[in-house]
Scaffold this motif. Structure first.
Motif, short mmCIF file in Angstrom:
data_model
loop_
_atom_site.label_atom_id
_atom_site.label_comp_id
_atom_site.label_asym_id
_atom_site.label_seq_id
_atom_site.Cartn_x
_atom_site.Cartn_y
_atom_site.Cartn_z
N UNK A 27 -34.97 -63.81 -25.40
CA UNK A 27 -35.65 -63.54 -24.14
C UNK A 27 -34.71 -62.87 -23.14
N UNK A 28 -33.46 -63.30 -23.10
CA UNK A 28 -32.50 -62.67 -22.19
C UNK A 28 -32.26 -61.22 -22.56
N UNK A 29 -32.18 -60.94 -23.86
CA UNK A 29 -32.00 -59.55 -24.31
C UNK A 29 -33.18 -58.69 -23.86
N UNK A 30 -34.40 -59.21 -24.03
CA UNK A 30 -35.58 -58.44 -23.66
C UNK A 30 -35.67 -58.28 -22.14
N UNK A 31 -35.41 -59.35 -21.40
CA UNK A 31 -35.47 -59.27 -19.94
C UNK A 31 -34.49 -58.23 -19.41
N UNK A 32 -33.29 -58.20 -19.97
CA UNK A 32 -32.30 -57.21 -19.55
C UNK A 32 -32.80 -55.80 -19.83
N UNK A 34 -35.93 -54.74 -20.10
CA UNK A 34 -37.04 -54.40 -19.22
C UNK A 34 -36.59 -54.18 -17.79
N UNK A 35 -35.62 -54.96 -17.33
CA UNK A 35 -35.15 -54.84 -15.96
C UNK A 35 -34.46 -53.51 -15.70
N UNK A 36 -33.88 -52.93 -16.75
CA UNK A 36 -33.22 -51.63 -16.57
C UNK A 36 -34.23 -50.51 -16.40
N UNK A 37 -35.52 -50.78 -16.66
CA UNK A 37 -36.55 -49.75 -16.56
C UNK A 37 -37.34 -49.83 -15.26
N UNK A 38 -37.02 -50.76 -14.38
CA UNK A 38 -37.74 -50.89 -13.13
C UNK A 38 -38.56 -52.16 -13.07
N UNK A 39 -39.46 -52.24 -12.09
CA UNK A 39 -40.19 -53.46 -11.81
C UNK A 39 -41.64 -53.43 -12.30
N UNK A 40 -41.99 -52.50 -13.18
CA UNK A 40 -43.36 -52.44 -13.68
C UNK A 40 -43.67 -53.65 -14.56
N UNK A 41 -44.93 -54.04 -14.59
CA UNK A 41 -45.36 -55.16 -15.42
C UNK A 41 -45.46 -54.68 -16.87
N UNK A 42 -44.69 -55.29 -17.74
CA UNK A 42 -44.69 -54.89 -19.15
C UNK A 42 -45.66 -55.75 -19.95
#
Length: 244
Positions: A27-32, A34-42
């Motif tokens: 989950x930490x890997x995925x969160x990192x 996604x966070x590098x791509x901005x604040x859009x809802x994935x």
């Protein structure tokens, strides 16, 4: 999938979770990512979600995103529905009930080792991922540090199985239905050939390691090729669609 395998995975006694440590690391890997791509809802698909235990562990790290559990087992989905939205789907051509390129990420935890046709599964995951979408895959490591020693001693490696009816020739007591096992090198090659670019390969400990050996198992995670569990962050390559 054969009737025998379907019956095996619909059995409530068959384990459907592999420990919280792997789920948190993934989950930490995925969160990192996604966070590098901005604040859009994935939109995140947890494919092979089982009873939802892993998703529940991951949710605090993925707040603000939409996580959907996917499994073909009706029994697993009934249990997972208490934790997150779920849908039924299969890893065949068009077997996931999602449009092409509709998912931002797919979590694929402790599933690929159970599959008769992993190539078809990766094709279907690639179909539902958008170009550049994330794949977070985890699977037991055939070349884990203790398996190397067991093979030298002529003992069947941990995680490998020769029967769905009982354990033969390896440590452990649970039959978990593993059909395929990967080394770090094999997994990287398989994902690359399936239309994905491997971003990072990491290791995670195995909850079933005897307590006295757990500090060593955690330390070995620093060398992923020796770790108990392989964690991979990959992305769908641009232009990789349908057959590769």
């Amino acid at each position: 999938m054969s009737p025998a395998l379907r019956d095996f995975y619909e059995n409530p006694a068959v384990p459907v979770a592999s420990g919280p440590d792997r789920s948190r690391r993934q989950a930490r890997m995925l969160a990192h990512a996604l966070n590098t791509e901005g604040n859009t809802v994935a939109t995140i698909l947890d494919i092979g979600c089982g009873d939802g235990t892993a998703a529940a562990t991951a949710l605090p790290f993925l707040r603000g995103h939409r996580l959907i559990g996917v499994d073909w087992s009706q029994d697993a989905l009934r249990r997972a529905a208490r934790r997150l939205p779920v849908v039924r789907g299969e890893l065949t051509d068009g077997g996931l009930p999602f449009a092409d390129g509709s998912a931002d990420a797919c979590v694929f935890s402790e599933v690929v080792e159970h599959l008769v046709d992993p190539d078809a599964a990766l094709d279907e995951i690639r179909r539902v991922l958008r170009p550049g979408g994330h794949l977070l895959l985890s699977t037991p490591n055939l070349a884990a540090w203790y398996n190397r020693g067991l093979l030298l001693a002529g003992v069947q490696p941990v995680f490998s199985e020769v029967s769905l009816r009982g354990i033969h020739g390896r440590p452990g007591r649970e039959v978990v239905g593993h059909l395929r096992l990967y080394t770090a090198r094999a997994l990287r090659g398989f994902l690359t050939a399936s239309g994905f670019e491997v971003v990072r390969l990491a290791g995670a400990p195995f909850h079933g390691v005897p307590r006295v050996l757990r500090p060593l198992d955690r330390a070995v995670c620093r060398v992923p090729s020796l770790a108990s569990i392989l964690l991979v962050h990959a992305r769908r390559r641009e232009g990789a669609w349908g057959g590769v």
